[in-house]
Design an enzyme around this catalytic site. Structure first.
Site, PDB file in Angstrom:
ATOM      1  N   CYS A  19       0.884  -1.344   0.047  1.00  0.00           N
ATOM      2  CA  CYS A  19      -0.120  -0.088   0.076  1.00  0.00           C
ATOM      3  C   CYS A  19       0.911   1.182   0.001  1.00  0.00           C
ATOM      4  O   CYS A  19       1.844   1.514   0.883  1.00  0.00           O
ATOM      5  CB  CYS A  19      -0.838  -0.132   1.203  1.00  0.00           C
ATOM      6  N   SER A  20       0.480   2.076  -1.084  1.00  0.00           N
ATOM      7  CA  SER A  20       1.481   3.311  -1.115  1.00  0.00           C
ATOM      8  C   SER A  20       1.237   4.298   0.074  1.00  0.00           C
ATOM      9  O   SER A  20       2.264   4.964   0.768  1.00  0.00           O
ATOM     10  CB  SER A  20       0.929   4.095  -2.522  1.00  0.00           C
TER      11      SER A  20
END
Length: 132
Positions: A19-20
């Site tokens: 997840c960024s």
């Protein structure tokens, strides 16, 4: 506040490296000299008690505060109208339903959306969890 003074040891980050936003929150913490305990919550699945603890630290009783409603499993399980117990059980069974990242220090927690929210935990001193 000197980020090198170790004052913020004890930060825990529920993290998903894919997840960024989660990667961004981790980067922000390390840039501040904080080395959080990283918990890959998809692998080390939090149980219901851990989810209840996070909600308490967030200052809410509503599991929807940490629920990812856009996930396929959310629709498959029909969780739109689910009650609190059903939501907590679903998140414990399918941790992909848990919002990320979640950062915790002492009795406080924030959902790192946007990632800069994790820095809020560094702004004020936090008493130890045992109240001393």
């Amino acid at each position: 506040m000197n980020p090198d003074d170790g004052e913020h040891d004890g930060v825990t980050l529920w993290h998903n490296p894919r997840c960024s936003k989660s990667r961004g929150a981790l980067a922000l913490l390390t840039e501040q000299g904080v080395e959080p305990e990283v918990v890959r919550y998809l692998e080390a699945r939090p149980d219901r008690a851990a989810l209840e603890d996070v909600l308490r630290r967030l200052g809410t009783d509503d599991p929807r505060a940490i629920l990812r409603t856009g996930e396929k499993v959310y629709r498959e399980r029909g969780l739109a109208d689910a009650d609190r117990d059903t939501l907590l059980d679903a998140m414990a069974a399918d941790p992909i339903l848990i919002e990320r990242p979640i950062a915790m220090v002492g009795d406080r927690a924030v959902v790192g959306r946007p990632p800069e929210r994790v820095l809020e935990l560094l702004d004020a001193p936090t008493p130890p969890r045992d109240g001393r």
